[in-house]
Design a protein around this motif. Structure first.
Motif, PDB file in Angstrom:
ATOM      1  N   ARG A 105       0.862  -1.189   0.000  1.00 39.19           N
ATOM      2  CA  ARG A 105       0.000   0.000   0.000  1.00 39.19           C
ATOM      3  C   ARG A 105       0.896   1.235   0.000  1.00 39.19           C
ATOM      4  O   ARG A 105       1.836   1.316   0.795  1.00 39.19           O
ATOM      5  N   ILE A 106       0.591   2.187  -0.833  1.00 43.33           N
ATOM      6  CA  ILE A 106       1.374   3.421  -0.898  1.00 43.33           C
ATOM      7  C   ILE A 106       0.428   4.622  -0.818  1.00 43.33           C
ATOM      8  O   ILE A 106      -0.490   4.751  -1.622  1.00 43.33           O
ATOM      9  N   ILE A 121       3.964   7.558   2.820  1.00 39.78           N
ATOM     10  CA  ILE A 121       3.878   6.365   3.668  1.00 39.78           C
ATOM     11  C   ILE A 121       3.656   5.140   2.788  1.00 39.78           C
ATOM     12  O   ILE A 121       2.770   5.134   1.928  1.00 39.78           O
ATOM     13  N   ARG A 122       4.471   4.142   2.995  1.00 38.92           N
ATOM     14  CA  ARG A 122       4.436   2.927   2.182  1.00 38.92           C
ATOM     15  C   ARG A 122       4.420   1.723   3.106  1.00 38.92           C
ATOM     16  O   ARG A 122       5.144   1.671   4.088  1.00 38.92           O
ATOM     17  N   GLN A 123       3.596   0.765   2.775  1.00 37.93           N
ATOM     18  CA  GLN A 123       3.437  -0.395   3.647  1.00 37.93           C
ATOM     19  C   GLN A 123       3.687  -1.690   2.878  1.00 37.93           C
ATOM     20  O   GLN A 123       3.295  -1.823   1.733  1.00 37.93           O
ATOM     21  N   ARG A 124       4.365  -2.617   3.521  1.00 44.12           N
ATOM     22  CA  ARG A 124       4.452  -3.976   2.983  1.00 44.12           C
ATOM     23  C   ARG A 124       4.400  -4.961   4.145  1.00 44.12           C
ATOM     24  O   ARG A 124       4.623  -4.590   5.303  1.00 44.12           O
ATOM     25  N   MET A 125       4.145  -6.205   3.824  1.00 45.42           N
ATOM     26  CA  MET A 125       4.180  -7.256   4.832  1.00 45.42           C
ATOM     27  C   MET A 125       5.603  -7.790   4.930  1.00 45.42           C
ATOM     28  O   MET A 125       6.282  -7.953   3.911  1.00 45.42           O
ATOM     29  N   PRO A 473       2.538  -6.255   9.105  1.00 46.32           N
ATOM     30  CA  PRO A 473       2.781  -5.079   8.267  1.00 46.32           C
ATOM     31  C   PRO A 473       3.831  -4.143   8.866  1.00 46.32           C
ATOM     32  O   PRO A 473       3.946  -4.020  10.079  1.00 46.32           O
ATOM     33  N   VAL A 474       4.606  -3.523   7.992  1.00 43.82           N
ATOM     34  CA  VAL A 474       5.527  -2.459   8.395  1.00 43.82           C
ATOM     35  C   VAL A 474       5.284  -1.262   7.476  1.00 43.82           C
ATOM     36  O   VAL A 474       5.135  -1.427   6.262  1.00 43.82           O
ATOM     37  N   ALA A 475       5.239  -0.066   8.065  1.00 38.44           N
ATOM     38  CA  ALA A 475       5.079   1.169   7.278  1.00 38.44           C
ATOM     39  C   ALA A 475       6.414   1.908   7.218  1.00 38.44           C
ATOM     40  O   ALA A 475       7.169   1.934   8.197  1.00 38.44           O
ATOM     41  N   TYR A 476       6.693   2.493   6.047  1.00 39.36           N
ATOM     42  CA  TYR A 476       7.920   3.258   5.806  1.00 39.36           C
ATOM     43  C   TYR A 476       7.510   4.691   5.535  1.00 39.36           C
ATOM     44  O   TYR A 476       6.829   4.954   4.546  1.00 39.36           O
ATOM     45  N   GLN A 477       7.895   5.591   6.426  1.00 42.35           N
ATOM     46  CA  GLN A 477       7.465   6.986   6.309  1.00 42.35           C
ATOM     47  C   GLN A 477       8.643   7.848   5.874  1.00 42.35           C
ATOM     48  O   GLN A 477       9.652   7.930   6.595  1.00 42.35           O
TER      49      GLN A 477
ATOM     50  N   GLY B 428       6.792  -1.263  14.014  1.00 46.03           N
ATOM     51  CA  GLY B 428       5.733  -1.293  13.010  1.00 46.03           C
ATOM     52  C   GLY B 428       5.831  -0.171  11.999  1.00 46.03           C
ATOM     53  O   GLY B 428       5.257  -0.256  10.915  1.00 46.03           O
ATOM     54  N   ILE B 430       8.688   2.819  10.345  1.00 45.73           N
ATOM     55  CA  ILE B 430      10.048   3.357  10.284  1.00 45.73           C
ATOM     56  C   ILE B 430       9.996   4.716   9.599  1.00 45.73           C
ATOM     57  O   ILE B 430       9.441   4.846   8.498  1.00 45.73           O
ATOM     58  N   ALA B 444      -1.950   3.176   4.188  1.00 47.98           N
ATOM     59  CA  ALA B 444      -0.638   2.541   4.318  1.00 47.98           C
ATOM     60  C   ALA B 444      -0.082   2.620   5.743  1.00 47.98           C
ATOM     61  O   ALA B 444       0.972   2.058   6.029  1.00 47.98           O
ATOM     62  N   VAL B 446       0.832   1.994   9.573  1.00 47.56           N
ATOM     63  CA  VAL B 446       0.873   0.916  10.561  1.00 47.56           C
ATOM     64  C   VAL B 446       1.097   1.549  11.924  1.00 47.56           C
ATOM     65  O   VAL B 446       2.112   2.206  12.151  1.00 47.56           O
TER      66      VAL B 446
END
Lengths: 505, 505
Positions: A105-106, A121-125, A473-477, B428, B430, B444, B446
């Protein structure tokens, strides 16, 4: 399935003892392998899963011989199970290659949003970590060393430690060797897969090991609950996916008896006695209309089961548990034997169909609703469809619930429409005009269900959705592009279908 | 956040007592409402969520007045929280209308497949059942009566019983009345939503009620673990989503100190002191390079926090816990005060920044790693980036982990690339070059993480993925077209995006 007995490990293949690590060594190796394994690309991980399938096929003949010897199951069944096991690995390889399990998810940055800008914000499992898998007694291949739990955990990116079932140690060891060859040929660290053998203590040691991050189990209610309890004592809780017991209720609606009652009853007994009844989805409880047509079904079922011969059960312990469960039913006032087949030796007991009064379904009585693992079925009669709902609502959670109905009958259709919402709350899979044994490995399959069918109803242990059990899930901000994981990068190097601002690409 | 104190319910709005059901009545009503509520179409359920948002907005002025009074939070913050709460409900309405949360998968029949035909199998998600939601002390709106847990459970189709937080009973009651009006106006059964007030016993009673099928909680580690333990004693296990404690480590890489160190330090103290530090994502632990530039950052942070005034904390109990936590830090050998602001009354204690030796991060010492809920930050220095990895690997699970780096520095980029896989296993979310306070409600996002940040890392409590927490899959095998749920029918009346044979339509 039900197998609360301790089964002593019998003969183990020559040399296997020395190749098996202990639990601590296996989990330590799994931790060590995790970083490299979870970093594999979809193509690499998919190729590895296919290599596992190839290596199992390469040893197919030897595996089949040992599995037939250790399980007592017929060669045709075991051959089918090998195909199911390798097919499952290849299907999961396809899912891994698609990357759909990564659930990307982006939500792009909105620098001009008022009153506050939105970050990127980007999410992946990501995979959970090392997973403990318990081999099942009744599926020496498809639910064991390289079975569904192993395949789904490996697909998710988790190293796996399998505790082989002591009823088929040689089969397990052969499959473990095949997986190990695939690990080596794929250039992966050895700890991606380990195989240990042992009894209950070994299993408990594995579940409480702090390095284990999830557990997959298929077995008895007693065994599953013991693992759940052991896991509950951990300092850090982990998911435990225990698929335990189910009596898989079948409702025969009146219209279904307007057709070929003999064929219907024969199909019922066929499902009940398949594989000596040793399936989690065995139809242990059947609701049948009162009256002449129901009587005819019951007579036909009695004839069919009387003609059926016992088949060797998986272990002496399972055969003893069957003897004890059927003796309890037989000794209960009001329960009568509708028909009983013939035993075929000490551990190949006779299949049997009972009729029980509906009163025995009362909430505080488990006589009829406790699973008897094996070819033992109970039929309960009902006068009116309206009586069914409260009886079904009282049942515990189930893997499956089945309705037999005449598609052309409006009365059956109305009854089925009323039953469906109730069955949905009780079971993970609802079937019409079929039998619950035989679980398709597909994308839409659910082999799961409310407690005590499983310890966690939010998932399935068969089918591609099973992969999601071993992820979080982990989100990358605002992570710089060069540091983003491939799955979430703008250039989408893996060609994933991704959810952008909530909409799929 | 940390709030292990029992807070006596204070003044309750006139008439509210009589309108509140007890736990047993609320859960019974929820069960009664479940069938009708889960049968609502995406359009109906979406409209209901929007009606809840509308009704809260209609009472916005009164709600803001009471929330400011009860929480001590400034009006601007509370006004923002109302917008966040209603925006979240409307966003979830959009997801519900799209039907994406139903996760529909269809594997069509293959009647000619050899050796065995494939049945028609269709899967959708169904709601779990009545959900218990615990209001949080620190978000009287966005994580309370109509907050994220309530919105996601309602979106999934689950009736909700909220136990309001005793620190803001009037706010909770006003919001509950707004929801109740929306329930009535939408023609839904009253039990779709209930609101109860009470202390710890009431909460425990709710969690062990056999009719409750899942729990959402935001609060302290002590409170969350007590609920997890209570739930573990149930006969039938249920998911407990407890979002508990986090110190949200921040790593400042050397390159980040090449820029405006004063601005960076001021932003750090801004995040640390925001809302009196009463955020789950408050940056409680910061890793700072040794050397002159790090010293300069620390001096600037000391000046910024010295200039900061205390703000009223949410409850006297929370202020006391803050006093006790900071006293413990201050009394520990080797810890020094970098800067301390000014108290602004009894329950508005001074914000403070400490410097602690890295040795205090040892595994068996919780002095620095236990959350102190409030504006208390600890800075730990490091000599070499290589020293960071083992320190981060020792940390418990976190909601967030933040890296500050110079995007143009190749040394920072290399360090960040090494940190990322470690942080992924610990947190959860970053973040780069930002601060963890402020959680965007998006698709997106978490807001979750490994234990003890949450009791279940497989999900998030903020963002649309949160809806999936309250669902489980059901498969329909050969169910006649006329009896299939709308979501899985061939004519796709809801226009859903569905996975056919594994591929999205």
């Amino acid at each position: 399935m039900s197998d609360s007995q301790t089964i002593a490990a019998t003969s183990v293949i020559a040399g296997a003892d020395s190749e098996q690590p202990d639990v601590a060594a296996a989990t330590a190796a799994a931790v060590e392998a995790f970083a490299a394994y979870r970093a594999t690309s979809p193509a690499e991980r998919g190729a590895f899963l296919e290599a596992v399938a190839d290596e199992i096929e390469a040893d197919k003949d030897a595996i089949i011989v040992e599995a037939v010897r250790e399980s007592g199951l017929p060669e045709g069944r075991i051959t089918g199970e090998v195909g199911r096991t390798t097919g499952q690995l290849r299907m999961f390889a396809g899912v891994v290659r698609s990357g759909d399990h990564l659930g990307v998810r982006i939500d792009p940055a909105l620098p001009d949003r008022a009153p506050l800008p939105r970050a990127d914000i980007r999410q992946r499992m990501v995979p959970l970590g090392p997973v403990a898998v318990f081999g099942a007694s009744n599926f020496p291949l498809a639910f064991s060393t390289a079975g569904g739990d192993t395949a789904s955990a490996l697909a998710a990116g988790c190293p796996v430690v399998v505790k082989g079932h002591p009823a088929h140690p040689v089969t397990g060891t052969l499959v473990a060797r095949a997986i190990t060859r695939a690990v080596q040929a794929s250039g992966l660290p050895a700890g991606v897969f380990s195989f240990v053998l042992g009894g209950i203590e070994t299993g408990q040691e594995l579940v409480v090991d702090p390095r284990i991050t999830a557990v997959g189990f298929t077995g008895s209610r007693g065994g599953g609950l013991a693992l759940v309890r052991a896991a509950a004592g951990r300092e850090v809780p982990i998911p435990v996916y225990a698929e335990m017991s189910s009596i898989n209720p079948v409702v025969v609606l009146p219209g279904a008896l307007d057709g070929d009652v003999d064929a219907l009853a024969t199909a019922y007994v066929g499902s009940l006695t398949l594989g000596a009844g040793q399936f989690c989805t065995n139809p242990g409880l059947l609701f049948l209309p009162s009256g002449e047509q129901g009587d005819a079904f019951l007579r036909a079922a009695g004839r069919a089961v009387t003609d059926a011969a016992g088949q060797p059960m998986l272990t002496p312990g399972i055969a003893e548990a069957y003897a004890s469960g059927t003796a309890s039913l037989r000794g209960t006032e009001g329960i009568r034997v509708v028909g009983e087949g013939s035993a075929a030796g000490d551990h190949a007991p006779a299949p049997v169909v009972y009729e029980a009064p509906a009163e025995l379904l009362a909430l505080d009585d488990n006589t009829v609703t406790d699973e008897v693992f094996g070819a033992s079925g109970v039929v309960v009669r009902y006068d009116d469809v309206a009586d069914l709902l409260p009886r079904l609502e009282q049942l515990e959670g189930q893997l499956t619930a089945t309705v037999h109905a005449d598609p052309a009958s409006s009365a059956d259709a109305a009854a089925a429409a009323a039953l469906l919402p109730v069955l949905e709350l009780r079971a993970g899979r609802i079937l019409f005009n079929g039998w619950p044994t035989g679980v398709e490995v597909g994308h839409a399959m659910v082999h799961g269900g409310p407690y005590p069918a499983t310890s966690d109803s939010r998932t399935t242990s068969v089918g591609s959705l099973a992969i999601e059990r071993f992820q979080r899930p982990v989100a990358y901000q605002d992570v710089p592009a060069a540091l983003q994981p491939e799955a979430v990068r703008d250039d989408n190097p893996w060609g994933l279908r991704r959810r952008i601002d909530g909409d799929l690409e």
